[in-house]
Scaffold this active site. Structure first.
Site, mmCIF file in Angstrom:
data_model
loop_
_atom_site.group_PDB
_atom_site.id
_atom_site.type_symbol
_atom_site.label_atom_id
_atom_site.label_comp_id
_atom_site.label_asym_id
_atom_site.label_seq_id
_atom_site.Cartn_x
_atom_site.Cartn_y
_atom_site.Cartn_z
ATOM 1 N N THR A 1 0.820 -1.208 0.000
ATOM 2 C CA THR A 1 0.000 0.000 0.000
ATOM 3 C C THR A 1 0.857 1.262 0.000
ATOM 4 O O THR A 1 0.484 2.277 -0.582
ATOM 5 C CB THR A 1 -0.901 -0.013 1.262
ATOM 6 O OG1 THR A 1 -1.651 -1.231 1.243
ATOM 7 C CG2 THR A 1 -1.830 1.164 1.321
ATOM 8 N N TYR B 1 6.304 -11.681 5.359
ATOM 9 C CA TYR B 1 5.152 -11.103 4.658
ATOM 10 C C TYR B 1 4.855 -11.965 3.436
ATOM 11 O O TYR B 1 5.562 -11.919 2.447
ATOM 12 C CB TYR B 1 5.509 -9.660 4.282
ATOM 13 C CG TYR B 1 4.461 -8.862 3.516
ATOM 14 C CD1 TYR B 1 3.221 -9.387 3.179
ATOM 15 C CD2 TYR B 1 4.737 -7.554 3.137
ATOM 16 C CE1 TYR B 1 2.293 -8.633 2.479
ATOM 17 C CE2 TYR B 1 3.808 -6.791 2.427
ATOM 18 C CZ TYR B 1 2.587 -7.342 2.105
ATOM 19 O OH TYR B 1 1.676 -6.592 1.399
ATOM 20 N N LYS C 1 2.572 -12.158 8.224
ATOM 21 C CA LYS C 1 1.492 -11.359 7.663
ATOM 22 C C LYS C 1 1.036 -12.125 6.442
ATOM 23 O O LYS C 1 1.796 -12.282 5.488
ATOM 24 C CB LYS C 1 1.998 -9.980 7.268
ATOM 25 C CG LYS C 1 0.956 -9.187 6.496
ATOM 26 C CD LYS C 1 1.617 -8.011 5.834
ATOM 27 C CE LYS C 1 0.665 -7.186 5.005
ATOM 28 N NZ LYS C 1 -0.352 -7.916 4.278
ATOM 29 N N GLU D 1 -11.412 -8.096 3.305
ATOM 30 C CA GLU D 1 -12.810 -8.456 3.052
ATOM 31 C C GLU D 1 -13.160 -9.850 3.590
ATOM 32 O O GLU D 1 -14.312 -10.245 3.599
ATOM 33 C CB GLU D 1 -13.129 -8.343 1.550
ATOM 34 C CG GLU D 1 -12.235 -9.135 0.608
ATOM 35 C CD GLU D 1 -10.936 -8.411 0.235
ATOM 36 O OE1 GLU D 1 -10.349 -7.732 1.104
ATOM 37 O OE2 GLU D 1 -10.505 -8.563 -0.918
HETATM 38 C C1 MN9 Z 1 -2.901 -6.917 -2.481
HETATM 39 C C2 MN9 Z 1 -3.064 -5.986 -1.306
HETATM 40 O O1 MN9 Z 1 -2.746 -4.816 -1.387
HETATM 41 N N1 MN9 Z 1 -3.562 -6.525 -0.217
HETATM 42 C C3 MN9 Z 1 -3.776 -5.752 0.965
HETATM 43 C C4 MN9 Z 1 -2.945 -6.271 2.071
HETATM 44 O O2 MN9 Z 1 -2.198 -7.209 1.993
HETATM 45 C C5 MN9 Z 1 -5.238 -5.770 1.419
HETATM 46 O O3 MN9 Z 1 -5.391 -4.839 2.457
HETATM 47 C C6 MN9 Z 1 -6.197 -5.442 0.279
HETATM 48 O O4 MN9 Z 1 -5.888 -4.185 -0.234
HETATM 49 C C7 MN9 Z 1 -7.650 -5.465 0.737
HETATM 50 O O5 MN9 Z 1 -7.937 -6.696 1.302
HETATM 51 C C8 MN9 Z 1 -8.619 -5.161 -0.384
HETATM 52 O O6 MN9 Z 1 -8.610 -6.199 -1.328
HETATM 53 C C1 PYR Z 2 -1.741 -4.449 2.842
HETATM 54 C C2 PYR Z 2 -0.388 -4.534 3.298
HETATM 55 O O1 PYR Z 2 -0.102 -5.137 4.265
HETATM 56 C C3 PYR Z 2 0.612 -3.797 2.588
HETATM 57 O O2 PYR Z 2 0.260 -2.801 2.019
HETATM 58 O O3 PYR Z 2 1.772 -4.184 2.600
#
Ligand code: MN9
Ligand code: PYR
Length: 328
Positions: free
Chosen positions: A60, A151, A181, A210
């Site tokens: 993110t 992760y 994670k 979700e």
């Molecule tokens: C691929 C990705 O970015 N996954 C996020 C964390 O790992 C999640 O927080 C997702 O953004 C979230 O579950 C929405 O699909």
């Molecule tokens: C979603 C999450 O853990 C990341 O953004 O790395």
């Protein structure tokens, strides 16, 4: 002896638990990292979302799209601004180069972060568990006093080694190992991690927002995710309902969260869209994403805004600052 000393140091702090927001990296309109809003961002997470843990420079946060010096500056600012406000600041230090990853791990220790996390290297990939553990061990050893988290995000790294297999004997190789994670929908693998290793007090942090309720049933001890930046309060309500064994309310909360995520997923949801949603909900300007990502479209933002309002995630008061981003 040294080993035990160091690993006991790493466990002084209480386990990472509850919600962990995967932080967005704020950027200026010119695409430079924008440290100036991080103080506000911390206050927003704690005050408005009830989220007291963060995961910095991950997916993110566009961590792999940042330079090493940007990653250091961001890590430092998050730690400084989070002091006495946040419970834990975990820094993602994964990189394709072992050397860079080690430098970031060491830096995280120097600035007083509470833990580090690492993804599998995803260009020249580990072939098997042995290769992956060898890499992770060298990174962890660069910060021997910090809790270490693996992760797992196979959809993005392409490294699909099952976590259950990885955890077998991991603490003998990585004494600071504290948890995983888990950003995947394989609840068989996740459940077996909990079933086989929970007596070790590992943190089992789920990463598919979700589906968090299903992971709670499987024994998740916490969650790391992008949507906790702006759906933290709602997700906390779900956690509280689950805690008091009110499964029917917990499910109502999860379905409400799903309605939003399902809506945006159908429009095309990713890091850029997440940035735009956070700007909308918090009023703090997150700025554009960095290439190769492109800004969320105006059409996406308008639709997401209407949906947030209809689900009660965006009140009139929240909109007063109105830092709405538009596509250029
Ligand atoms: C691929 C990705 O970015 N996954 C996020 C964390 O790992 C999640 O927080 C997702 O953004 C979230 O579950 C929405 O699909
Ligand atoms: C979603 C999450 O853990 C990341 O953004 O790395």
């Amino acid at each position: 002896m040294i080993f035990y000393l160091l690993s006991s140091m790493a466990s002084q702090k209480k386990n990472l638990q509850g919600l962990v927001a995967a932080t967005i990296t704020p950027m200026t309109e010119h695409g430079e990292i924008n440290l100036s809003v991080i103080g506000q961002y911390v206050d927003y997470l704690v005050g408005k979302q009830g989220v007291k843990n963060i995961f910095v420079n991950g997916t993110t946060g566009e961590g792999l799209s940042l330079s090493i010096s940007e990653r250091r500056l961001l890590a430092e600012e998050w730690v400084i601004k989070g002091r006495n406000k946040l419970d834990q600041v975990v820094i993602h230090v994964g990189a394709l180069s072992l050397k860079e990853s080690q430098q970031l791990a060491q830096h995280a220790a120097e600035i007083g972060a509470d833990g580090i996390a690492v993804i599998a290297p995803f260009f020249l990939k580990p072939r098997d568990k042995g290769d992956l553990i060898a890499f992770l061990r060298e990174v962890a050893a660069a910060a021997p006093a910090l809790p270490f988290y693996y992760y797992h995000i196979p959809a993005l790294t392409g490294v699909k080694i099952r976590v259950e297999e990885l955890l077998d004997g991991i603490q003998e190789q990585i004494p600071t190992f504290r948890g995983v994670k888990f950003s995947d929908t394989d609840l068989l693998d996740f459940g077996q991690c909990v079933d086989q290793y929970r007596q070790r007090q590992f943190a089992f942090l789920f990463g598919v927002d979700e589906q968090l309720l299903s992971a709670l049933v499987m024994g998740a001890t916490g969650a790391v995710g992008s949507t906790y930046n702006y759906l933290g309060q709602k997700t906390n309500q779900m956690l509280e309902a689950y805690e008091r064994k009110d499964l029917s309310s917990a499910l109502d909360h999860q379905f409400c969260i799903q309605r939003f995520i399902n809506f945006v997923v159908k429009l095309g949801f990713g890091v850029s869209q997440n940035k735009a949603i956070m700007t909308l909900v918090s009023g703090i300007p997150m700025g554009p994403p960095r290439l190769p990502l492109q800004r969320a479209s105006k059409e996406f933002i308008d639709k997401a805004e209407a949906k947030l309002k209809s689900l009660g995630f965006l009140s009139f008061r929240d909109l007063k600052d109105g830092n709405l981003e538009t596509s250029s």
